[in-house]
Design a protein around this motif. Sequence first.
Motif, PDB file in Angstrom:
ATOM      1  N   ILE A  51      25.585  26.335 -16.226  1.00  0.00           N
ATOM      2  CA  ILE A  51      26.671  25.642 -15.540  1.00  0.00           C
ATOM      3  C   ILE A  51      27.887  26.561 -15.449  1.00  0.00           C
ATOM      4  O   ILE A  51      28.386  27.054 -16.465  1.00  0.00           O
TER       5      ILE A  51
ATOM      6  N   THR B   9      27.086  15.108 -13.959  1.00  0.00           N
ATOM      7  CA  THR B   9      26.100  16.102 -14.395  1.00  0.00           C
ATOM      8  C   THR B   9      25.463  15.687 -15.710  1.00  0.00           C
ATOM      9  O   THR B   9      24.234  15.714 -15.867  1.00  0.00           O
TER      10      THR B   9
ATOM     11  N   ASN C 283      17.182  22.672 -21.320  1.00  0.00           N
ATOM     12  CA  ASN C 283      17.852  22.666 -20.026  1.00  0.00           C
ATOM     13  C   ASN C 283      18.142  24.110 -19.638  1.00  0.00           C
ATOM     14  O   ASN C 283      18.935  24.791 -20.290  1.00  0.00           O
TER      15      ASN C 283
ATOM     16  N   SER D 153      21.323  20.036 -12.271  1.00  0.00           N
ATOM     17  CA  SER D 153      20.865  20.513 -13.580  1.00  0.00           C
ATOM     18  C   SER D 153      19.668  19.732 -14.096  1.00  0.00           C
ATOM     19  O   SER D 153      19.514  19.507 -15.293  1.00  0.00           O
ATOM     20  N   ASN D 154      18.802  19.301 -13.162  1.00  0.00           N
ATOM     21  CA  ASN D 154      17.536  18.709 -13.577  1.00  0.00           C
ATOM     22  C   ASN D 154      16.440  19.123 -12.594  1.00  0.00           C
ATOM     23  O   ASN D 154      16.706  19.818 -11.612  1.00  0.00           O
TER      24      ASN D 154
ATOM     25  N   ASN E 281      21.175  15.217 -16.833  1.00  0.00           N
ATOM     26  CA  ASN E 281      20.675  16.567 -17.135  1.00  0.00           C
ATOM     27  C   ASN E 281      19.621  16.537 -18.236  1.00  0.00           C
ATOM     28  O   ASN E 281      19.209  17.577 -18.735  1.00  0.00           O
TER      29      ASN E 281
ATOM     30  N   THR F  55      19.492  25.291 -16.806  1.00  0.00           N
ATOM     31  CA  THR F  55      20.531  25.543 -15.812  1.00  0.00           C
ATOM     32  C   THR F  55      21.822  26.053 -16.454  1.00  0.00           C
ATOM     33  O   THR F  55      22.377  25.412 -17.349  1.00  0.00           O
TER      34      THR F  55
ATOM     35  N   GLY G  57      23.270  14.443 -10.388  1.00  0.00           N
ATOM     36  CA  GLY G  57      22.869  15.311 -11.491  1.00  0.00           C
ATOM     37  C   GLY G  57      21.773  16.282 -11.096  1.00  0.00           C
ATOM     38  O   GLY G  57      21.244  17.016 -11.938  1.00  0.00           O
TER      39      GLY G  57
ATOM     40  N   GLN H 248      13.959  23.316 -11.317  1.00  0.00           N
ATOM     41  CA  GLN H 248      15.333  23.135 -11.801  1.00  0.00           C
ATOM     42  C   GLN H 248      16.180  24.362 -11.467  1.00  0.00           C
ATOM     43  O   GLN H 248      15.737  25.498 -11.652  1.00  0.00           O
TER      44      GLN H 248
END
Length: 384
Positions: free
Chosen positions: A12, A246, A8, A143-144, A250, A10, A140, A166
């Motif tokens: 946050i 989220t 992932n 973050s996807n 994600n 992203t 969500g 993303q």
Amino acid sequence: MLNFAFKNRTEILFGKDQINEIASRVPSQGKVMFLYGGGSIKKNGVYDDVVNALEGVDFVEFSGVEPNPTYETLSKAVEIVKEQNVSFILAVGGGSVIDGAKYVAAAAKYEGDGWDILVNGAEVKSALPIGAVLTLPATGSESNGNSVVTRKETQQKRAFGTPIVQPQFAVLDPTYTFSLPTRQISNGVVDAFVHVIEQYLTYPVNAPLQDRFAEGILSTLIEQGPKALENPEEYDVRANVMWSATMALNGLIGQGVPQDWSTHMIGHELTALYSLDHAVTLAIVLPPLMFVQQEQKRAKIIQLGERVFGLDMQDKNELIDATIKHTQDFFEQMGIKTKLGDYDLGEDAVEAVANNLERNGMTALGEHGDIDIAKAKKILSLAL
């Protein structure tokens, strides 16, 4: 547990005043597109916060991205990106705005009509980088790499997904959700709940950690969702709902487990045809789908009932019925009606959705690919 590869990308930025962090994360050179929706961010102060955070940055605004973003509107944004040599997109809003940004980011780099990405599976080889400021926790999308876009002209709602689109970062400030209307709070909680269900309510593959992650999110939403309706400006409640939404999509809870997504595919057609809110369609479709698919999903429905709803029944068939009823009751508790008739839709809608599913090739849905058009019609008929 099934094989998987998980990453992932992203970052946050969670909590109050985290908007100030975007100044160091958007490019100092080039031009940024500040993409947002219908203007609510100008009423709740988010717009001013973003403009202040972008001080010294060259940016162009694009507003008017709809709930269920349309190809027609987003195509205008793509034109501006190309004309003004935009190099970064900052999406400020809920999942629809962020989904729209993903389409714009991909279509701007695609040689041809961006709709090909959605209907023909055209490969996304490159895309503009994206950042997000979330104002409505639900999808969500922050973050996807997933995006859903509607084409009004053809009444089609289609999706695409790639890690290339993303977001690089996402600001999650719970205070930005304080002013949300009741309807959007309800929709967000139900949407997140069903996202988890799509990845959880399939069949066991000996993945206890993913199951417990999923059950933790579901339990949190069941506990915190009604509180968010009662006390919309209670920070801790809004923070828990935001983080749950989220985490629901994600990618984490879906690793190594089978996934369904048939509720979403059927629901998308209801939105495309009748402009029902996305979460509304999920609340309509999921309970009857659980009933029709209860043999295929038996073990996980029982697990959902026992672990999440706290049901204790010797007769497992009764427990399954009770679990479906508890799911439906939760949607109603969140203020969302769960029958097609509640929205003045009848048998004609069942036929129309079935026709659209067939037209769009959605003829083998579910984790087993066994939801054909006839079964989809049965599910919708039970929702009348």
